[in-house]
Write a protein that holds these residues in place. Structure first.
Motif, PDB file in Angstrom:
ATOM      1  N   ALA A 126      56.590  38.448  30.856  1.00 10.23           N
ATOM      2  CA  ALA A 126      56.176  38.111  29.494  1.00 10.23           C
ATOM      3  C   ALA A 126      55.833  39.364  28.691  1.00 10.23           C
ATOM      4  O   ALA A 126      56.106  39.431  27.486  1.00 10.23           O
ATOM      5  CB  ALA A 126      54.989  37.155  29.523  1.00 10.23           C
ATOM      6  N   GLN A 127      55.243  40.362  29.331  1.00 11.06           N
ATOM      7  CA  GLN A 127      54.916  41.606  28.631  1.00 11.06           C
ATOM      8  C   GLN A 127      56.175  42.380  28.266  1.00 11.06           C
ATOM      9  O   GLN A 127      56.222  43.034  27.225  1.00 11.06           O
ATOM     10  CB  GLN A 127      54.007  42.483  29.487  1.00 11.06           C
ATOM     11  CG  GLN A 127      52.612  41.926  29.631  1.00 11.06           C
ATOM     12  CD  GLN A 127      51.807  42.733  30.618  1.00 11.06           C
ATOM     13  OE1 GLN A 127      52.177  42.835  31.780  1.00 11.06           O
ATOM     14  NE2 GLN A 127      50.707  43.295  30.155  1.00 11.06           N
ATOM     15  N   GLN A 185      56.370  42.221  40.359  1.00 10.96           N
ATOM     16  CA  GLN A 185      56.339  41.509  41.621  1.00 10.96           C
ATOM     17  C   GLN A 185      56.600  40.049  41.328  1.00 10.96           C
ATOM     18  O   GLN A 185      56.182  39.535  40.288  1.00 10.96           O
ATOM     19  CB  GLN A 185      54.987  41.677  42.332  1.00 10.96           C
ATOM     20  CG  GLN A 185      54.789  43.063  42.867  1.00 10.96           C
ATOM     21  CD  GLN A 185      53.498  43.260  43.640  1.00 10.96           C
ATOM     22  OE1 GLN A 185      53.137  44.381  43.899  1.00 10.96           O
ATOM     23  NE2 GLN A 185      52.798  42.216  44.025  1.00 10.96           N
ATOM     24  N   GLY A 186      57.329  39.385  42.217  1.00  8.61           N
ATOM     25  CA  GLY A 186      57.613  37.980  42.024  1.00  8.61           C
ATOM     26  C   GLY A 186      58.453  37.423  43.153  1.00  8.61           C
ATOM     27  O   GLY A 186      58.718  38.099  44.150  1.00  8.61           O
ATOM     28  N   VAL A 187      58.901  36.198  42.961  1.00  8.46           N
ATOM     29  CA  VAL A 187      59.672  35.466  43.962  1.00  8.46           C
ATOM     30  C   VAL A 187      61.153  35.517  43.595  1.00  8.46           C
ATOM     31  O   VAL A 187      61.523  35.295  42.437  1.00  8.46           O
ATOM     32  CB  VAL A 187      59.194  33.999  44.026  1.00  8.46           C
ATOM     33  CG1 VAL A 187      60.050  33.175  44.982  1.00  8.46           C
ATOM     34  CG2 VAL A 187      57.735  33.927  44.428  1.00  8.46           C
ATOM     35  N   ASP A 244      61.430  35.721  39.620  1.00 10.44           N
ATOM     36  CA  ASP A 244      60.533  34.908  38.795  1.00 10.44           C
ATOM     37  C   ASP A 244      59.104  35.306  39.127  1.00 10.44           C
ATOM     38  O   ASP A 244      58.683  35.197  40.278  1.00 10.44           O
ATOM     39  CB  ASP A 244      60.752  33.431  39.086  1.00 10.44           C
ATOM     40  CG  ASP A 244      59.939  32.506  38.192  1.00 10.44           C
ATOM     41  OD1 ASP A 244      58.941  32.954  37.585  1.00 10.44           O
ATOM     42  OD2 ASP A 244      60.288  31.322  38.111  1.00 10.44           O
ATOM     43  N   ASP A 245      58.372  35.783  38.121  1.00 10.29           N
ATOM     44  CA  ASP A 245      56.995  36.204  38.371  1.00 10.29           C
ATOM     45  C   ASP A 245      55.970  35.206  37.847  1.00 10.29           C
ATOM     46  O   ASP A 245      54.784  35.495  37.805  1.00 10.29           O
ATOM     47  CB  ASP A 245      56.738  37.599  37.793  1.00 10.29           C
ATOM     48  CG  ASP A 245      56.650  37.625  36.281  1.00 10.29           C
ATOM     49  OD1 ASP A 245      56.932  36.589  35.629  1.00 10.29           O
ATOM     50  OD2 ASP A 245      56.308  38.683  35.736  1.00 10.29           O
ATOM     51  N   GLY A 246      56.429  34.028  37.441  1.00  7.29           N
ATOM     52  CA  GLY A 246      55.520  33.015  36.920  1.00  7.29           C
ATOM     53  C   GLY A 246      55.401  33.056  35.409  1.00  7.29           C
ATOM     54  O   GLY A 246      54.925  32.108  34.797  1.00  7.29           O
ATOM     55  N   ALA A 259      55.171  38.800  53.869  1.00  7.58           N
ATOM     56  CA  ALA A 259      54.220  38.733  54.989  1.00  7.58           C
ATOM     57  C   ALA A 259      52.769  38.897  54.543  1.00  7.58           C
ATOM     58  O   ALA A 259      51.855  38.753  55.349  1.00  7.58           O
ATOM     59  CB  ALA A 259      54.566  39.803  56.023  1.00  7.58           C
ATOM     60  N   PHE A 260      52.563  39.189  53.270  1.00  2.82           N
ATOM     61  CA  PHE A 260      51.209  39.413  52.739  1.00  2.82           C
ATOM     62  C   PHE A 260      50.941  38.398  51.636  1.00  2.82           C
ATOM     63  O   PHE A 260      51.072  38.703  50.454  1.00  2.82           O
ATOM     64  CB  PHE A 260      51.084  40.839  52.202  1.00  2.82           C
ATOM     65  CG  PHE A 260      51.485  41.881  53.199  1.00  2.82           C
ATOM     66  CD1 PHE A 260      50.619  42.278  54.198  1.00  2.82           C
ATOM     67  CD2 PHE A 260      52.748  42.452  53.160  1.00  2.82           C
ATOM     68  CE1 PHE A 260      50.993  43.220  55.133  1.00  2.82           C
ATOM     69  CE2 PHE A 260      53.138  43.405  54.082  1.00  2.82           C
ATOM     70  CZ  PHE A 260      52.254  43.787  55.075  1.00  2.82           C
ATOM     71  N   PRO A 261      50.537  37.167  51.989  1.00  6.87           N
ATOM     72  CA  PRO A 261      50.426  36.089  51.008  1.00  6.87           C
ATOM     73  C   PRO A 261      49.411  36.321  49.897  1.00  6.87           C
ATOM     74  O   PRO A 261      49.530  35.737  48.827  1.00  6.87           O
ATOM     75  CB  PRO A 261      50.049  34.871  51.859  1.00  6.87           C
ATOM     76  CG  PRO A 261      49.543  35.407  53.142  1.00  6.87           C
ATOM     77  CD  PRO A 261      50.178  36.751  53.332  1.00  6.87           C
ATOM     78  N   ASP A 262      48.428  37.174  50.109  1.00  3.40           N
ATOM     79  CA  ASP A 262      47.437  37.419  49.059  1.00  3.40           C
ATOM     80  C   ASP A 262      47.905  38.443  48.026  1.00  3.40           C
ATOM     81  O   ASP A 262      47.246  38.678  47.025  1.00  3.40           O
ATOM     82  CB  ASP A 262      46.107  37.859  49.661  1.00  3.40           C
ATOM     83  CG  ASP A 262      46.215  39.123  50.490  1.00  3.40           C
ATOM     84  OD1 ASP A 262      47.339  39.480  50.908  1.00  3.40           O
ATOM     85  OD2 ASP A 262      45.171  39.758  50.727  1.00  3.40           O
ATOM     86  N   ARG A 263      49.060  39.051  48.230  1.00  4.67           N
ATOM     87  CA  ARG A 263      49.559  40.072  47.300  1.00  4.67           C
ATOM     88  C   ARG A 263      49.811  39.505  45.910  1.00  4.67           C
ATOM     89  O   ARG A 263      49.618  40.185  44.920  1.00  4.67           O
ATOM     90  CB  ARG A 263      50.837  40.725  47.837  1.00  4.67           C
ATOM     91  CG  ARG A 263      50.637  41.566  49.068  1.00  4.67           C
ATOM     92  CD  ARG A 263      49.655  42.694  48.886  1.00  4.67           C
ATOM     93  NE  ARG A 263      50.017  43.510  47.749  1.00  4.67           N
ATOM     94  CZ  ARG A 263      49.193  44.290  47.072  1.00  4.67           C
ATOM     95  NH1 ARG A 263      47.947  44.377  47.430  1.00  4.67           N
ATOM     96  NH2 ARG A 263      49.605  44.998  46.060  1.00  4.67           N
ATOM     97  N   GLU A 264      50.258  38.243  45.838  1.00  2.00           N
ATOM     98  CA  GLU A 264      50.573  37.672  44.532  1.00  2.00           C
ATOM     99  C   GLU A 264      49.320  37.559  43.665  1.00  2.00           C
ATOM    100  O   GLU A 264      49.312  37.975  42.511  1.00  2.00           O
ATOM    101  CB  GLU A 264      51.236  36.307  44.680  1.00  2.00           C
ATOM    102  CG  GLU A 264      51.716  35.744  43.361  1.00  2.00           C
ATOM    103  CD  GLU A 264      52.587  34.514  43.535  1.00  2.00           C
ATOM    104  OE1 GLU A 264      53.082  34.030  42.514  1.00  2.00           O
ATOM    105  OE2 GLU A 264      52.783  34.048  44.673  1.00  2.00           O
ATOM    106  N   ALA A 265      48.253  37.018  44.222  1.00  2.00           N
ATOM    107  CA  ALA A 265      47.007  36.891  43.456  1.00  2.00           C
ATOM    108  C   ALA A 265      46.469  38.263  43.074  1.00  2.00           C
ATOM    109  O   ALA A 265      45.998  38.463  41.946  1.00  2.00           O
ATOM    110  CB  ALA A 265      45.968  36.124  44.272  1.00  2.00           C
TER     111      ALA A 265
END
Length: 130
Positions: free
Chosen positions: A13-14, A40-42, A56-58, A107-113
């Motif tokens: 978005a930025q 970062q994204g999926v 897609d980064d949300g 492998a690092f699920p908390d990276r997104e938050a």
């Protein structure tokens, strides 16, 4: 590519707010000159035929152009990845990142938050209005 310029930590978005400058392949965001973006994204679309991947980064979707060894790796839909690369926005074409670095962070699920917090902090410190 001027590697002396920062690779801005951003969300898609930025990137829509970035303005192209007169200098070749450069953009500004909040008065900061840049050529590279760090996202970062999926991965929501992958291809074996060399077509761009979709990230897609949300907040939006961006094309990723891979070259060299990156094309040989098994990128799969659903992977959470970090990418750094040159930002390309041509009229009539979807925006794209010409990838210089891509890392699978699945492998690092908390990276997104944590990523969203990093982007917000960078915006407050460097990119936003003072």
């Amino acid at each position: 590519m001027d590697f002396g310029l920062a690779a801005l930590k951003l969300v898609c978005a930025q990137l829509r707010e970035a303005k192209e400058t007169e200098s070749q392949n450069s953009f500004t965001l909040g008065g900061i000159l840049f050529q590279r973006a760090w996202l970062q994204g999926v991965l929501v679309s992958t291809s074996d035929a060399g077509a761009p991947l979709l990230l897609d980064d949300g907040t939006g979707v961006i094309h990723l152009s891979l070259s060299g060894d990156f094309r040989l790796r098994p990128w799969k839909t659903g992977m959470y990845v970090m990418v750094v690369g040159g930002y390309i926005a041509s009229s009539g074409e979807p925006p794209m990142i010409k990838v210089h670095k891509i890392v699978d962070l699945s492998a690092f699920p908390d990276r997104e938050a944590m990523w969203y917090l990093e982007v917000i902090e960078a915006y407050k410190l460097f990119y936003g209005p003072n």
